[in-house]
Scaffold this motif. Structure first.
Motif, PDB file in Angstrom:
ATOM      1  N   GLY A  15       0.946  -1.047  -0.226  1.00  0.00           N
ATOM      2  CA  GLY A  15      -0.034  -0.752   0.267  1.00  0.00           C
ATOM      3  C   GLY A  15       0.801   1.270   0.016  1.00  0.00           C
ATOM      4  N   PRO A  16       1.773   1.818   1.132  1.00  0.00           N
ATOM      5  CA  PRO A  16       2.550   2.553   0.669  1.00  0.00           C
ATOM      6  C   PRO A  16       3.403   2.841  -0.239  1.00  0.00           C
ATOM      7  N   GLU A  17       4.059   1.793  -0.770  1.00  0.00           N
ATOM      8  CA  GLU A  17       4.800   2.139  -2.008  1.00  0.00           C
ATOM      9  C   GLU A  17       3.701   2.510  -3.413  1.00  0.00           C
ATOM     10  N   VAL A  18       2.951   2.171  -3.632  1.00  0.00           N
ATOM     11  CA  VAL A  18       1.629   1.945  -4.437  1.00  0.00           C
ATOM     12  C   VAL A  18       0.893   4.084  -4.828  1.00  0.00           C
ATOM     13  N   ASP A 292       3.781 -10.871  -0.095  1.00  0.00           N
ATOM     14  CA  ASP A 292       5.105 -11.659  -0.622  1.00  0.00           C
ATOM     15  C   ASP A 292       6.544 -10.682  -1.551  1.00  0.00           C
ATOM     16  N   ILE A 293       5.720  -9.574  -1.779  1.00  0.00           N
ATOM     17  CA  ILE A 293       6.877  -8.360  -2.641  1.00  0.00           C
ATOM     18  C   ILE A 293       6.459  -6.717  -2.148  1.00  0.00           C
ATOM     19  N   THR A 294       6.289  -6.880  -0.402  1.00  0.00           N
ATOM     20  CA  THR A 294       6.095  -6.051  -0.195  1.00  0.00           C
ATOM     21  C   THR A 294       7.658  -5.361   0.091  1.00  0.00           C
ATOM     22  N   GLY A 295       8.402  -3.959  -0.270  1.00  0.00           N
ATOM     23  CA  GLY A 295       9.401  -3.679  -0.220  1.00  0.00           C
ATOM     24  C   GLY A 295      10.384  -3.829  -0.929  1.00  0.00           C
ATOM     25  N   GLN A 296       9.752  -4.343  -1.836  1.00  0.00           N
ATOM     26  CA  GLN A 296      10.932  -5.111  -2.968  1.00  0.00           C
ATOM     27  C   GLN A 296      11.324  -4.269  -4.583  1.00  0.00           C
ATOM     28  N   GLY A 297      10.022  -3.103  -4.845  1.00  0.00           N
ATOM     29  CA  GLY A 297       9.673  -2.485  -5.352  1.00  0.00           C
ATOM     30  C   GLY A 297       9.079  -2.510  -6.916  1.00  0.00           C
ATOM     31  N   LYS A 298       8.229  -4.315  -6.295  1.00  0.00           N
ATOM     32  CA  LYS A 298       8.552  -4.607  -7.655  1.00  0.00           C
ATOM     33  C   LYS A 298       6.891  -4.504  -7.671  1.00  0.00           C
ATOM     34  N   ALA A 299       5.961  -3.831  -6.595  1.00  0.00           N
ATOM     35  CA  ALA A 299       4.560  -3.430  -7.013  1.00  0.00           C
ATOM     36  C   ALA A 299       3.982  -2.349  -8.189  1.00  0.00           C
ATOM     37  N   ASN A 300       2.909  -3.547  -8.735  1.00  0.00           N
ATOM     38  CA  ASN A 300       2.194  -2.282  -9.879  1.00  0.00           C
ATOM     39  C   ASN A 300       1.711  -1.306  -9.305  1.00  0.00           C
ATOM     40  N   PRO A 301       1.801   0.065  -9.746  1.00  0.00           N
ATOM     41  CA  PRO A 301       1.308   1.204  -9.496  1.00  0.00           C
ATOM     42  C   PRO A 301      -0.050   1.467  -9.807  1.00  0.00           C
ATOM     43  N   ILE A 302      -0.237   1.048 -10.883  1.00  0.00           N
ATOM     44  CA  ILE A 302      -1.080   1.235 -11.745  1.00  0.00           C
ATOM     45  C   ILE A 302      -2.531   0.558 -11.362  1.00  0.00           C
ATOM     46  N   ALA A 303      -3.018   0.146 -10.485  1.00  0.00           N
ATOM     47  CA  ALA A 303      -4.211   0.130  -9.715  1.00  0.00           C
ATOM     48  C   ALA A 303      -4.424   1.374  -9.581  1.00  0.00           C
ATOM     49  N   CYS A 304      -3.728   1.735  -8.282  1.00  0.00           N
ATOM     50  CA  CYS A 304      -4.035   3.095  -7.554  1.00  0.00           C
ATOM     51  C   CYS A 304      -3.906   3.776  -8.119  1.00  0.00           C
ATOM     52  N   ILE A 305      -2.746   3.838  -8.815  1.00  0.00           N
ATOM     53  CA  ILE A 305      -2.873   5.265 -10.008  1.00  0.00           C
ATOM     54  C   ILE A 305      -4.509   5.852 -10.649  1.00  0.00           C
ATOM     55  N   LEU A 306      -4.889   4.386 -11.397  1.00  0.00           N
ATOM     56  CA  LEU A 306      -6.649   4.377 -11.851  1.00  0.00           C
ATOM     57  C   LEU A 306      -7.728   4.314 -11.166  1.00  0.00           C
ATOM     58  N   VAL A 337       5.914  -1.027 -21.761  1.00  0.00           N
ATOM     59  CA  VAL A 337       6.889  -0.627 -20.108  1.00  0.00           C
ATOM     60  C   VAL A 337       5.988  -1.682 -19.279  1.00  0.00           C
ATOM     61  N   ARG A 338       6.484  -2.726 -18.366  1.00  0.00           N
ATOM     62  CA  ARG A 338       5.682  -3.341 -17.738  1.00  0.00           C
ATOM     63  C   ARG A 338       6.453  -3.416 -16.473  1.00  0.00           C
ATOM     64  N   THR A 339       5.853  -3.795 -15.484  1.00  0.00           N
ATOM     65  CA  THR A 339       6.205  -4.070 -14.125  1.00  0.00           C
ATOM     66  C   THR A 339       6.043  -5.881 -14.234  1.00  0.00           C
ATOM     67  N   GLU A 346       9.350 -12.151 -24.434  1.00  0.00           N
ATOM     68  CA  GLU A 346      10.562 -12.739 -23.859  1.00  0.00           C
ATOM     69  C   GLU A 346      11.764 -11.559 -23.723  1.00  0.00           C
ATOM     70  N   GLY A 347      12.612 -11.270 -22.820  1.00  0.00           N
ATOM     71  CA  GLY A 347      13.347 -10.210 -23.548  1.00  0.00           C
ATOM     72  C   GLY A 347      13.170  -9.117 -22.382  1.00  0.00           C
ATOM     73  N   VAL A 348      12.087  -8.729 -21.972  1.00  0.00           N
ATOM     74  CA  VAL A 348      11.349  -7.906 -21.228  1.00  0.00           C
ATOM     75  C   VAL A 348      12.380  -7.283 -20.349  1.00  0.00           C
ATOM     76  N   THR A 349      12.332  -6.738 -19.806  1.00  0.00           N
ATOM     77  CA  THR A 349      13.360  -6.604 -18.616  1.00  0.00           C
ATOM     78  C   THR A 349      12.086  -5.148 -17.591  1.00  0.00           C
ATOM     79  N   PRO A 350      11.831  -6.055 -17.021  1.00  0.00           N
ATOM     80  CA  PRO A 350      10.845  -5.263 -15.970  1.00  0.00           C
ATOM     81  C   PRO A 350      11.017  -4.408 -14.948  1.00  0.00           C
ATOM     82  N   VAL A 351      10.203  -2.918 -14.507  1.00  0.00           N
ATOM     83  CA  VAL A 351      10.727  -1.977 -14.627  1.00  0.00           C
ATOM     84  C   VAL A 351      10.178  -2.157 -13.154  1.00  0.00           C
ATOM     85  N   SER A 352      10.461  -1.548 -11.895  1.00  0.00           N
ATOM     86  CA  SER A 352      10.519  -0.628 -10.405  1.00  0.00           C
ATOM     87  C   SER A 352       8.847   0.174 -10.371  1.00  0.00           C
ATOM     88  N   THR A 353       8.506  -0.470  -9.299  1.00  0.00           N
ATOM     89  CA  THR A 353       7.275   0.493  -9.042  1.00  0.00           C
ATOM     90  C   THR A 353       7.774   2.098  -9.659  1.00  0.00           C
TER      91      THR A 353
END
Length: 368
Positions: A15-18, A292-306, A337-339, A346-353
């Motif tokens: 929650g705080p990350e997104v 499971d992903i808290t604090g790792q910068g992996k969360a997708n913020p789009i739902a919260c932004i939407l 651009v993908r989280t 193939e070959g796509v590097t995810p971006v952080s939150t």
């Protein structure tokens, strides 16, 4: 109107990350579009329990009643699994919904073209999907009395009561019909009138409201179990789905996965208009706290932004700016651009939150 006010409740887990990315978006609209919002912040869920011993302090509840809108991140986590039911993090969320009387829950399920292949269904089934589930949120089996676990003979019995009044059904039906008039003018009401008296009343009242004031809107009825099947068979047959609290909970999560990721889905919970004409409102992403992903910068913020985009549209009378934000997100996804939750190619590097936040802000800049 006066400057709109927003209470941010980041909550637990991711929650705080997104929410940090939402703050950046709010700042952009202030700096670049002159859209000032009076933002305050407080605690909910496990974070509130850690500080106050309750999942929502009375002072926070009072703030929520005073502002134009509440934006909530997520609540809960394994740390709180053994708490008494009365103080579990989720009780804070339910208290907000109940005491703010947020009876109409809007859950869009929109499949962006760039993500059509991420759905578990075939592209042609979900591409272009744009539906909204209107779920009654403050009554039904989650709140009905009597409830509890009792001793009966030599065994325990769990009791929950499905209960609806005519007025509760009427007001959420009106919400669905009004929404449909701004979309494709079509409502499908779902219940279980074949086996539940509450379903019979639901269908009767929806028909009465329709005949009295919304005859211009196309209305159909469907049993909720068939509705679940139809959502995965041919979801684009629907526009607005109206349903009760229990079935809405289930059907909206089913619809959520049609889009490919829970990290993409916002929601709005609306109540009656306040004195300034704005509805009581709380906005939140559909996803959970994802410990499971808290604090790792992996969360997708789009739902919260939407979810903030929905606040712009329904609480702050800024539909054009909501369109701008949604278009920026669609453009970012179209650019590839993908989280981590959206990986597939193939070959796509995810971006952080924060990287997704950077991309959305850059796209917003390009819109000027």
């Amino acid at each position: 109107m006066s400057t709109p006010s927003l209470l941010i409740l980041p909550g637990d887990g991711i929650g705080p990350e997104v929410m940090e990315q939402v703050r950046r978006v709010i700042g952009w609209f202030d700096d670049k579009r002159g859209l000032a919002i009076d933002v305050s912040e407080d605690l909910v869920g496990g974070a509130a329990y850690d500080k106050h011993g309750v999942p929502l302090a009375d002072e926070t509840m009072a703030k929520a009643q005073e502002v134009d809108a509440v934006l909530l991140g997520a609540v809960g986590g394994p740390k709180y699994d053994n708490l008494d039911f009365s103080v579990k993090p989720e009780r804070g969320l339910l208290r907000l919904r109940k005491e703010m009387d947020l009876f109409s829950n809007l859950r869009p399920a929109q499949c962006f073209d760039a993500l059509a292949d991420f759905s578990s269904l075939k592209r042609d089934i979900v591409a272009g999907l744009d539906i909204v589930i209107v779920r009654e949120l403050t009554s039904g089996v989650y709140f009905g009395e009597p409830r509890g676990i009792i001793e009966e003979g030599n065994e325990r019995v769990g009791i929950n009561t499905q209960r609806y009044t005519e007025s509760e059904i009427e007001r959420v039906a009106r919400s669905a019909f009004e929404l449909a008039r701004r979309r494709s003018n079509k409502v499908c009401s779902m219940e279980k009138a074949n086996v539940m008296e509450s379903g019979i009343l639901w269908r009767d009242v929806v028909n009465e409201v329709h005949q009295a004031d919304y005859a211009d809107v196309e209305l159909s009825h469907m049993y909720a179990d068939n509705g679940a099947m139809q959502l995965v068979r041919a979801p684009k047959q629907f526009d607005v789905i109206l349903t009760d609290n229990l079935f809405g909970d289930i059907l909206s999560d089913c619809a959520a996965m049609l889009t490919g990721s829970l990290g993409m889905l916002p929601s709005a919970s609306l109540g009656a208009p306040m004195e300034n004409g704005r509805p009581k409102a709380m906005y939140e992403p559909v996803h959970g706290s994802a410990p499971d992903i808290t604090g790792q910068g992996k969360a997708n913020p789009i739902a919260c932004i939407l979810s903030f985009a929905m606040a712009l549209r329904y609480s702050f009378d800024q539909g054009a700016e909501a369109d701008r934000l949604e278009a920026a997100i669609e453009g970012v996804l179209a650019d590839g651009v993908r989280t981590a939750d959206l990986l597939g190619e193939e070959g796509v590097t995810p971006v952080s939150t924060s990287g997704m936040g950077d991309a959305i802000l850059a796209k917003l800049d390009a819109s000027l």
